[in-house]
Design a protein around this motif. Structure first.
Motif, PDB file in Angstrom:
ATOM      1  N   ASP A  40      -1.489  -5.882   1.771  1.00  0.00           N
ATOM      2  CA  ASP A  40      -2.828  -5.491   1.332  1.00  0.00           C
ATOM      3  C   ASP A  40      -2.770  -4.385   0.293  1.00  0.00           C
ATOM      4  O   ASP A  40      -2.064  -3.380   0.475  1.00  0.00           O
ATOM      5  N   GLY A  41      -3.489  -4.589  -0.799  1.00  0.00           N
ATOM      6  CA  GLY A  41      -3.598  -3.567  -1.829  1.00  0.00           C
ATOM      7  C   GLY A  41      -2.497  -3.574  -2.862  1.00  0.00           C
ATOM      8  O   GLY A  41      -2.553  -2.798  -3.821  1.00  0.00           O
ATOM      9  N   CYS A  42      -1.487  -4.426  -2.691  1.00  0.00           N
ATOM     10  CA  CYS A  42      -0.377  -4.463  -3.652  1.00  0.00           C
ATOM     11  C   CYS A  42      -0.645  -5.497  -4.747  1.00  0.00           C
ATOM     12  O   CYS A  42      -1.184  -6.570  -4.472  1.00  0.00           O
ATOM     13  N   PRO A  43      -0.244  -5.200  -5.977  1.00  0.00           N
ATOM     14  CA  PRO A  43      -0.497  -6.116  -7.089  1.00  0.00           C
ATOM     15  C   PRO A  43       0.285  -7.421  -7.022  1.00  0.00           C
ATOM     16  O   PRO A  43      -0.107  -8.408  -7.630  1.00  0.00           O
ATOM     17  N   GLN A  44       1.418  -7.436  -6.301  1.00  0.00           N
ATOM     18  CA  GLN A  44       2.246  -8.633  -6.221  1.00  0.00           C
ATOM     19  C   GLN A  44       2.734  -8.814  -4.785  1.00  0.00           C
ATOM     20  O   GLN A  44       2.647  -7.905  -3.969  1.00  0.00           O
ATOM     21  N   ASP A  45       3.315  -9.990  -4.518  1.00  0.00           N
ATOM     22  CA  ASP A  45       3.992 -10.195  -3.247  1.00  0.00           C
ATOM     23  C   ASP A  45       5.484 -10.400  -3.508  1.00  0.00           C
ATOM     24  O   ASP A  45       5.928 -10.505  -4.654  1.00  0.00           O
ATOM     25  N   VAL A  77      10.301  -2.614  -3.168  1.00  0.00           N
ATOM     26  CA  VAL A  77       9.620  -1.779  -4.158  1.00  0.00           C
ATOM     27  C   VAL A  77       8.782  -2.573  -5.149  1.00  0.00           C
ATOM     28  O   VAL A  77       7.749  -2.108  -5.604  1.00  0.00           O
ATOM     29  N   GLY A  78       9.203  -3.803  -5.488  1.00  0.00           N
ATOM     30  CA  GLY A  78       8.591  -4.528  -6.588  1.00  0.00           C
ATOM     31  C   GLY A  78       7.111  -4.792  -6.443  1.00  0.00           C
ATOM     32  O   GLY A  78       6.362  -4.742  -7.421  1.00  0.00           O
ATOM     33  N   TYR A  79       6.658  -5.067  -5.216  1.00  0.00           N
ATOM     34  CA  TYR A  79       5.246  -5.414  -5.054  1.00  0.00           C
ATOM     35  C   TYR A  79       4.304  -4.237  -5.243  1.00  0.00           C
ATOM     36  O   TYR A  79       3.100  -4.429  -5.374  1.00  0.00           O
ATOM     37  N   TYR A  80       4.806  -3.031  -5.270  1.00  0.00           N
ATOM     38  CA  TYR A  80       3.953  -1.878  -5.525  1.00  0.00           C
ATOM     39  C   TYR A  80       3.683  -1.686  -7.023  1.00  0.00           C
ATOM     40  O   TYR A  80       2.915  -0.812  -7.408  1.00  0.00           O
ATOM     41  N   LEU A  81       4.340  -2.479  -7.846  1.00  0.00           N
ATOM     42  CA  LEU A  81       4.218  -2.371  -9.297  1.00  0.00           C
ATOM     43  C   LEU A  81       3.416  -3.540  -9.858  1.00  0.00           C
ATOM     44  O   LEU A  81       3.474  -4.657  -9.338  1.00  0.00           O
ATOM     45  N   SER A  82       2.719  -3.278 -10.960  1.00  0.00           N
ATOM     46  CA  SER A  82       2.044  -4.350 -11.674  1.00  0.00           C
ATOM     47  C   SER A  82       3.082  -5.303 -12.261  1.00  0.00           C
ATOM     48  O   SER A  82       4.275  -4.977 -12.343  1.00  0.00           O
ATOM     49  N   VAL A  83       2.637  -6.480 -12.676  1.00  0.00           N
ATOM     50  CA  VAL A  83       3.538  -7.449 -13.300  1.00  0.00           C
ATOM     51  C   VAL A  83       4.234  -6.819 -14.506  1.00  0.00           C
ATOM     52  O   VAL A  83       5.451  -6.978 -14.688  1.00  0.00           O
ATOM     53  N   GLU A  84       3.475  -6.084 -15.323  1.00  0.00           N
ATOM     54  CA  GLU A  84       4.039  -5.465 -16.535  1.00  0.00           C
ATOM     55  C   GLU A  84       5.063  -4.391 -16.179  1.00  0.00           C
ATOM     56  O   GLU A  84       6.134  -4.308 -16.790  1.00  0.00           O
ATOM     57  N   ALA A  85       4.735  -3.538 -15.213  1.00  0.00           N
ATOM     58  CA  ALA A  85       5.662  -2.469 -14.823  1.00  0.00           C
ATOM     59  C   ALA A  85       6.928  -3.047 -14.202  1.00  0.00           C
ATOM     60  O   ALA A  85       8.033  -2.547 -14.432  1.00  0.00           O
ATOM     61  N   ASP A 142      -1.337   3.888  -6.571  1.00  0.00           N
ATOM     62  CA  ASP A 142      -1.567   5.323  -6.685  1.00  0.00           C
ATOM     63  C   ASP A 142      -0.698   6.091  -5.691  1.00  0.00           C
ATOM     64  O   ASP A 142      -0.467   5.637  -4.557  1.00  0.00           O
ATOM     65  N   SER A 143      -0.211   7.250  -6.125  1.00  0.00           N
ATOM     66  CA  SER A 143       0.692   8.039  -5.283  1.00  0.00           C
ATOM     67  C   SER A 143       0.043   8.466  -3.969  1.00  0.00           C
ATOM     68  O   SER A 143       0.740   8.707  -2.975  1.00  0.00           O
ATOM     69  N   GLN A 144      -1.288   8.535  -3.938  1.00  0.00           N
ATOM     70  CA  GLN A 144      -1.981   8.926  -2.705  1.00  0.00           C
ATOM     71  C   GLN A 144      -1.756   7.909  -1.584  1.00  0.00           C
ATOM     72  O   GLN A 144      -1.758   8.268  -0.406  1.00  0.00           O
ATOM     73  N   TYR A 145      -1.536   6.659  -1.969  1.00  0.00           N
ATOM     74  CA  TYR A 145      -1.243   5.600  -0.987  1.00  0.00           C
ATOM     75  C   TYR A 145      -0.039   5.985  -0.139  1.00  0.00           C
ATOM     76  O   TYR A 145      -0.059   5.880   1.095  1.00  0.00           O
ATOM     77  N   PHE A 146       1.010   6.465  -0.785  1.00  0.00           N
ATOM     78  CA  PHE A 146       2.232   6.846  -0.075  1.00  0.00           C
ATOM     79  C   PHE A 146       2.073   8.188   0.622  1.00  0.00           C
ATOM     80  O   PHE A 146       2.593   8.389   1.718  1.00  0.00           O
ATOM     81  N   ALA A 147       1.323   9.104  -0.013  1.00  0.00           N
ATOM     82  CA  ALA A 147       1.066  10.393   0.637  1.00  0.00           C
ATOM     83  C   ALA A 147       0.326  10.189   1.953  1.00  0.00           C
ATOM     84  O   ALA A 147       0.633  10.848   2.955  1.00  0.00           O
ATOM     85  N   ASP A 148      -0.619   9.254   1.976  1.00  0.00           N
ATOM     86  CA  ASP A 148      -1.357   8.970   3.209  1.00  0.00           C
ATOM     87  C   ASP A 148      -0.438   8.372   4.273  1.00  0.00           C
ATOM     88  O   ASP A 148      -0.558   8.687   5.462  1.00  0.00           O
ATOM     89  N   LEU A 149       0.482   7.498   3.854  1.00  0.00           N
ATOM     90  CA  LEU A 149       1.417   6.899   4.812  1.00  0.00           C
ATOM     91  C   LEU A 149       2.280   7.959   5.488  1.00  0.00           C
ATOM     92  O   LEU A 149       2.554   7.893   6.693  1.00  0.00           O
TER      93      LEU A 149
END
Length: 199
Positions: free
Chosen positions: A150-155, A114-122, A4-11
């Protein structure tokens, strides 16, 4: 972007450099390795999604005729624009991967952290779009942290393995360390462009 974009907004809420790109030796060294692993001296058109505050972008701008940078977060976009101001051949846009992928061809695509912030499909869609967006002599550089976030769909290893499986290009550079992996892929099975040009 699957996170979610809020994750980066909080950072970025209280810190213009949440990953310490500007100040950490680790980050500076990694950028220098990225640039050293590019097998061509110059590129015509470079695409860098997830440019963050533009530290890597500034180095890429020195090696190309045109640079398109994107980031999901509006604060990051503003910071990157400040970092790159005065460079007429560079544009910085707010955009979301993979849906806002530019409709043009590139001879270099840089997918850094960047890749780990995306789902496998994305991520698979990003890989497909990358492959179809490269010119006939184009290349893709990918660099990712090798540990879980933590919180990322992939590593990072999952992200890099998906590139190896689905990109369908020649991997001509591979650099692995305990903390990150960097690889360069291209359509042509050559490592370095020996035709140097004057700076």
């Amino acid at each position: 972007m699957s996170i979610d974009s809020q994750y980066f907004a909080d950072l970025y809420a209280d810190n213009e450099d949440p990953w310490a790109f500007r100040t950490r030796w680790y980050e500076r060294r990694k950028r220098e390795l990225i640039m050293a692993c590019l097998p061509r001296q110059r590129f015509a058109c470079v695409y860098e999604p997830a440019c963050a505050n533009g530290e890597l972008s500034a180095l890429l701008a020195e090696r190309c005729t045109r640079l398109i940078c994107q980031d999901l977060d509006s604060t990051a976009v503003g910071l990157a624009r400040q970092r790159l101001q005065g460079l007429a051949h560079v544009s910085v846009e707010q955009a979301r991967l993979p849906g806002d992928w530019p409709d043009q061809r590139f001879d270099l695509i840089v997918l850094s952290e960047v890749g780990y912030y995306l789902s496998v499909e994305a991520w698979r869609e990003v890989i497909e779009r990358s492959r179809h967006s490269l010119t006939e002599d184009g290349g893709l550089l990918a660099c990712h942290w090798r540990h879980a976030i933590d919180g990322c769909p992939q590593d990072g290893p999952q992200v890099q393995a998906a590139l190896a499986e689905h990109l369908g290009l020649h991997r001509v550079v591979l650099h692995e360390e305990a903390d990150f992996q960097l690889a360069y892929w291209c359509r042509q099975p050559r490592a370095v462009d020996l035709e140097e040009t004057c700076p």
